[in-house]
Scaffold this motif. Sequence first.
Motif, PDB file in Angstrom:
ATOM      1  N   ARG A  13      31.209  39.169  16.257  1.00 27.55           N
ATOM      2  CA  ARG A  13      31.858  39.815  15.122  1.00 27.55           C
ATOM      3  C   ARG A  13      33.290  39.321  14.968  1.00 27.55           C
ATOM      4  O   ARG A  13      33.975  39.058  15.955  1.00 27.55           O
ATOM      5  CB  ARG A  13      31.857  41.341  15.282  1.00 27.55           C
ATOM      6  CG  ARG A  13      30.495  41.958  15.125  1.00 27.55           C
ATOM      7  CD  ARG A  13      30.584  43.467  15.050  1.00 27.55           C
ATOM      8  NE  ARG A  13      29.275  44.049  14.747  1.00 27.55           N
ATOM      9  CZ  ARG A  13      29.065  45.325  14.465  1.00 27.55           C
ATOM     10  NH1 ARG A  13      30.093  46.179  14.459  1.00 27.55           N
ATOM     11  NH2 ARG A  13      27.856  45.770  14.206  1.00 27.55           N
ATOM     12  N   GLY A  14      33.702  39.208  13.733  1.00 26.56           N
ATOM     13  CA  GLY A  14      35.075  38.817  13.444  1.00 26.56           C
ATOM     14  C   GLY A  14      35.483  39.354  12.095  1.00 26.56           C
ATOM     15  O   GLY A  14      34.696  39.995  11.385  1.00 26.56           O
ATOM     16  N   GLY A  15      36.718  39.081  11.728  1.00 30.43           N
ATOM     17  CA  GLY A  15      37.215  39.542  10.446  1.00 30.43           C
ATOM     18  C   GLY A  15      38.508  38.852  10.088  1.00 30.43           C
ATOM     19  O   GLY A  15      39.139  38.205  10.928  1.00 30.43           O
ATOM     20  N   ALA A  16      38.887  38.971   8.839  1.00 30.47           N
ATOM     21  CA  ALA A  16      40.123  38.355   8.364  1.00 30.47           C
ATOM     22  C   ALA A  16      40.668  39.157   7.196  1.00 30.47           C
ATOM     23  O   ALA A  16      39.913  39.774   6.442  1.00 30.47           O
ATOM     24  CB  ALA A  16      39.884  36.906   7.946  1.00 30.47           C
ATOM     25  N   VAL A  17      41.998  39.134   7.066  1.00 28.27           N
ATOM     26  CA  VAL A  17      42.671  39.736   5.926  1.00 28.27           C
ATOM     27  C   VAL A  17      43.664  38.726   5.380  1.00 28.27           C
ATOM     28  O   VAL A  17      44.451  38.152   6.144  1.00 28.27           O
ATOM     29  CB  VAL A  17      43.426  41.024   6.304  1.00 28.27           C
ATOM     30  CG1 VAL A  17      44.087  41.630   5.060  1.00 28.27           C
ATOM     31  CG2 VAL A  17      42.509  42.031   6.950  1.00 28.27           C
ATOM     32  N   SER A  18      43.630  38.499   4.088  1.00 30.73           N
ATOM     33  CA  SER A  18      44.598  37.631   3.425  1.00 30.73           C
ATOM     34  C   SER A  18      45.346  38.437   2.368  1.00 30.73           C
ATOM     35  O   SER A  18      44.737  39.222   1.633  1.00 30.73           O
ATOM     36  CB  SER A  18      43.897  36.447   2.740  1.00 30.73           C
ATOM     37  OG  SER A  18      43.145  35.701   3.665  1.00 30.73           O
TER      38      SER A  18
END
Length: 444
Positions: free
Chosen positions: A228-233
């Motif tokens: 699992r991973g994630g990102a915010v821009s």
Amino acid sequence: MYSDRALVIGAGFAGLLAARVLSESYGDVVLVERDTLTTDAGHRAGIPRAHHPHPLPARGAEALEALFPRIGRELENAGAVRADLGSDCLHHFPAGPAPRDHLGLSVLSVTRVTLDRIIRRRVLRLANVSLVDGLTIDGLLHDRGTVTGVHGRRGDRPFTDYADLVVDASGRDSKLVSWLAELGVHCPAPRIVHGHLACSSRLYEVNRDLDLGWKNACEITHVPGTTRGGAVSSVDGSRWLVTLFGADGDTAPADDDGFLDHATSLRCQDIAEIVKTATPASAIHRAGNPRNRWNRFHQVPDWPRGLLALGDAVVSLDPVHGHGLTVTALNCADLRALLREHDLAGEPLVFQRAVARAARFPWTFATTADLGRGTRTLPLRARLLRWYSGRVLGAIPGNRRVYRAYVRVSQLACHPVALLSPAVLVRVLLAKTLSGRRPRATAP
């Protein structure tokens, strides 16, 4: 010197950049596009992943600026956010967080809709560039080994147009291989590596009450175990684009509860805070596992004159690595340089070989991770690359020199040999190996 007429298939990022370059060498440049466009067109069928991140790394931004002077400032005025990859970015690796020192290397975060809109405006202001939209291309016109134009249909009417040079910039859905087969030109089987990463994205209004201390954040997946991973821009001035990743069968969520549960299970709890407290500004958009595909057009000995291909029509990469726009921009930088010295309509393989050279490292970078998620035995070189890349990721937390080298290489701003310099190599080999254990979920 001007040739008469160039025709570009596709008016997306690749086609627009190609038209900009060709406008310097051709008296008339025509963009043909399947979708119906307006000056401020929003999301459209031809760019199905427009709801997901499209960062413009330093190398890509530099190539874009060379084609469109001051476009970086124009994008920022339209809401794009420039972030230093050290001080402005919170980057979580399986072994821990990366250092937060200023690197002097930035990424430009912008939605794909905004990026295409700004570039389209610039290109269509050029006096010798025109757009024909709502047009489906069905094949190539040819004469004795030379492509002379295209044929298709616009609505229920047939369409035919002739050109001295035809450029396929139609992206992942390109039908160029089958069009060439109809002309008796057969291409080698493409190299294909299947992706193993699904993602879901959603826009949120920025919650000013959250003082997060960063502009962008990312938590990566890694084989084995970290699925699992994630990102915010930070995008468009007042919005966050949140993307959640699921690898190796860990599904990217498509519902509100699943989106929050996935975000809460990450180490980077700032992502969960955004999902909990910020106001959604879009639906949740899910994308499956895209494949990496390389059409080896540079190896076709009877490649027809009058035809070029670039961007995703040649090499399409797993978008999670963020290299697609940069590789396309580099293709167009090569096109510009080669047109000054070559008649590419008569020597098309000169350009196709340049496209292949530009793709070699991004292809290796993207497929090394994806090959590792498969079940088949890998060649020795691929196993060594996987082993060393795992060591590099394990060495990043607390190690500024390794992180600096990793960022420069992953942003295509530096040759991969930088990760083998003595100062980096020693730190990598002395670092602990990655455990690969997935972080436990915490209660929301």
